[in-house]
Design an enzyme around this catalytic site. Structure first.
Site, PDB file in Angstrom:
ATOM      1  N   SER A   1      -2.853  -7.514   3.237  1.00 47.03           N
ATOM      2  CA  SER A   1      -3.240  -7.299   4.637  1.00 47.03           C
ATOM      3  C   SER A   1      -3.594  -8.628   5.288  1.00 47.03           C
ATOM      4  CB  SER A   1      -4.441  -6.354   4.729  1.00 47.03           C
ATOM      5  OG  SER A   1      -4.090  -5.080   4.281  1.00 47.03           O
TER       6      SER A   1
ATOM      7  N   HIS B   1       0.840  -1.207   0.000  1.00 51.67           N
ATOM      8  CA  HIS B   1       0.000   0.000   0.000  1.00 51.67           C
ATOM      9  C   HIS B   1       0.878   1.261   0.000  1.00 51.67           C
ATOM     10  CE1 HIS B   1      -3.227  -2.524   2.275  1.00 51.67           C
ATOM     11  NE2 HIS B   1      -3.651  -2.368   1.043  1.00 51.67           N
TER      12      HIS B   1
END
Ligand code: PNS
Length: 160
Positions: free
Chosen positions: A129, A17
């Protein structure tokens, strides 16, 4: 001024990210990282914790990055932020079908909106994640998955 939105659940923010955030700054003047509140997924971290982790990860990137929680439709968030572009990362071809569907649904809801995809750096392609959360849950070394300066904070959230 060209404003972009980079939306996601960020549960938690990963190195992948952060790389997309840094590279987006070459394309837009200001990037609003939109942290989704009402995800259908049950998050490991609260909205406040996810937001704090992103702010920490981006602390050296200056005031061209803003981290803003949102709920409801992404297109409405884009309008509120006066953004013209939605930025998403693509890790592999398996991401593509879902991303294409979202981009097309968003365009039908708000035609002026453009979605652009940045391909993840090869060295981060395996990072998600979900993987970071598994490593955290089972006590592995998370330093390969999440930004270095968020490690202490993430452990403190896990202890709470
Ligand atoms: O990190 P994620 O979970 O892959 O991000 C997904 C996200 C936040 C981009 C997507 O779920 C979203 O935009 N949600 C807001 C609701 C919405 O606008 N849905 C219609 C788009 S198809």
């Amino acid at each position: 001024m060209k404003i972009g939105v980079y939306p996601g659940s960020f549960d938690p923010i990963t190195l992948g990210h952060l790389d997309i955030i840094e590279r987006s700054l070459k394309i837009v003047d200001k990037l609003v990282v939109g942290v989704l509140e009402n995800s259908s997924k049950t998050p490991m971290f609260t909205l406040e914790q996810r937001t704090a982790l992103i702010r920490k990860a981006c602390e050296d990137l200056g005031d061209r990055v803003e981290v803003v929680p949102f709920s409801g439709l992404l297109v409405n968030f884009l309008k509120e932020q006066k953004a013209c572009v939605n930025i998403r990362g693509l890790r592999a071809v398996t991401d593509f079908e879902y991303e294409l569907q979202m981009a097309q649904a968003n365009r039908s809801l708000y035609p002026p909106m453009e979605t652009i995809f940045l391909t993840t750096r090869a060295e981060y392609a395996y990072i998600s994640s979900t993987v970071a959360k598994d490593v955290l849950r089972f006590g592995g070394d998370v330093s390969h998955f999440i930004p270095n300066n968020t490690i202490e904070m993430i452990y403190s959230f896990r202890r709470q």
